[in-house]
Write an enzyme that holds these catalytic residues in place. Structure first.
Site, short mmCIF file in Angstrom:
data_model
loop_
_atom_site.label_atom_id
_atom_site.label_comp_id
_atom_site.label_asym_id
_atom_site.label_seq_id
_atom_site.Cartn_x
_atom_site.Cartn_y
_atom_site.Cartn_z
N PRO A 7 35.84 47.75 47.42
CA PRO A 7 36.18 48.41 48.69
C PRO A 7 36.02 47.44 49.85
CG PRO A 7 33.95 48.99 48.03
CD PRO A 7 34.50 48.11 46.94
N CYS A 98 27.46 46.93 52.91
CA CYS A 98 28.24 46.42 54.05
C CYS A 98 27.37 45.58 54.97
CB CYS A 98 28.85 47.58 54.83
SG CYS A 98 29.83 47.02 56.25
N GLY A 223 37.06 41.33 44.78
CA GLY A 223 37.39 41.65 46.16
C GLY A 223 38.34 40.63 46.75
N ARG A 224 37.78 39.62 47.42
CA ARG A 224 38.63 38.63 48.08
C ARG A 224 39.54 37.90 47.10
NH1 ARG A 224 34.72 34.77 50.67
NH2 ARG A 224 33.52 35.33 48.82
#
Length: 317
Positions: A7, A98, A223-224
């Site tokens: 996410p 986060c 993710g990235r």
């Protein structure tokens, strides 16, 4: 083996999930977080962030989507978790990772890694509120300012009744700087009887294989790397060749067409530049084209630049 799309706030929105799930064998996609403060959020908030809820909680390719929520008050996190699942989310995920300063200042995300007891209470409240048939999961980092509480936080999530745990193998202070400390995930996996998902510095099939060897995990989250190499999950799971530059540029134009036909078209110049900033790592051609795109501020100019680049490729071929 499972591969889950991470996410990524401000990056992996509904359209990105549609684009990436169409060309990759993802087992699960997790949404950007829904910020929970002191209320049960209206249904429209969830539908806006996760339109897949209107089509059975999956993308058009059939990949399941799980809503992630972020907050610090157990009661409100529980109520919103129940709502997300009732609306069709394939389980619900809690964000304790986060690193954004704004989120941390308001006592959300990675800042909670300083308080294992609160993490436990949040996850337990969510677990109690969600039907047993639906997963309640969490994503953490290794810590906030250091990694001293990594095991306590992992145990807090498990003892609260979570179905599985994803670990980004860095602390908040580490940010996104390499390396990822996979060996900490190994310790957690050996201690916890629930599935543990490894995340961090997976940019290639080779990285994925090394991560699984080090951690012993059979589930990874990317993710990235998934934005840098658009078909990364397919290269890992199906051993297909990485997209070449021509294929990736074609995907950018497909993304462009879909973005401009949607309700977020005003954001297109910023979004396409953002994606190109990730592609730079994988494709030298993206770096050169990005330098051209950066000077343009209008959608028409950016689209013309992309189309020109594609035409030149076809001419050269």
């Amino acid at each position: 083996m499972r591969i889950i799309l991470a996410p990524m706030e401000g990056v992996v929105d509904h359209l990105m999930r549609e684009i990436l799930s169409a060309i990759n064998p993802y087992d699960l996609l997790v949404t950007e977080f829904v910020r929970v403060v002191d209320q049960l959020l209206p249904e429209k908030v969830y539908y806006r962030l996760c339109p897949e809820l209107l089509q059975g909680g999956t993308t058009r390719a059939g990949t399941p989507v799980r809503v992630q929520i972020l907050g610090q008050e157990p009661g409100w996190m529980a109520e919103n978790a129940a709502r997300a699942v009732a609306l069709g989310s394939k389980g619900v995920d809690a964000n304790f990772g986060c690193p954004a300063k704004m989120v941390n200042r308001s006592k959300g995300g990675a800042v909670l890694l300083q308080y294992p007891e609160l993490i436990h209470d949040i996850v337990k409240a969510m677990r109690d509120a969600v039907p047993d048939t639906q997963p309640v999961t969490a994503k953490i980092r290794l810590g906030y300012e250091d990694k001293s509480l990594f095991m306590e936080n992992a145990l807090a999530v498990y003892e609260a009744g979570a179905t599985e745990l994803a670990i980004h193998a860095r602390s908040k202070v580490d940010g996104y700087k390499p390396p990822a400390y996979w060996e900490y995930i190994t310790e957690v996996r050996e201690r916890l009887p629930i599935p543990v998902i490894a995340n961090g510095e997976i940019w290639s099939r080779e990285d994925a294989e090394r991560c699984m060897q080090v951690t012993g995990c059979d589930s990874i989250m990317i993710g990235r790397g998934a934005i840098s190499l658009p078909n990364l999950a397919a290269t890992i799971k199906d051993c297909v060749s990485p997209y070449n530059w021509e294929q990736t540029l074609g995907l950018m134009l497909d993304y462009t067409a879909q973005e401009l036909s949607g309700h977020k078209s005003d954001y297109y110049p910023a979004r396409i530049k953002q994606w190109f900033s990730y592609l730079n790592r994988q494709y030298p051609e993206a770096d050169a084209l990005f330098r051209e795109l950066r000077i343009h501020k209008t959608t028409d100019a950016i689209v013309a630049e992309l189309q020109s680049a594609q035409a030149k490729l076809h001419q050269a071929g």
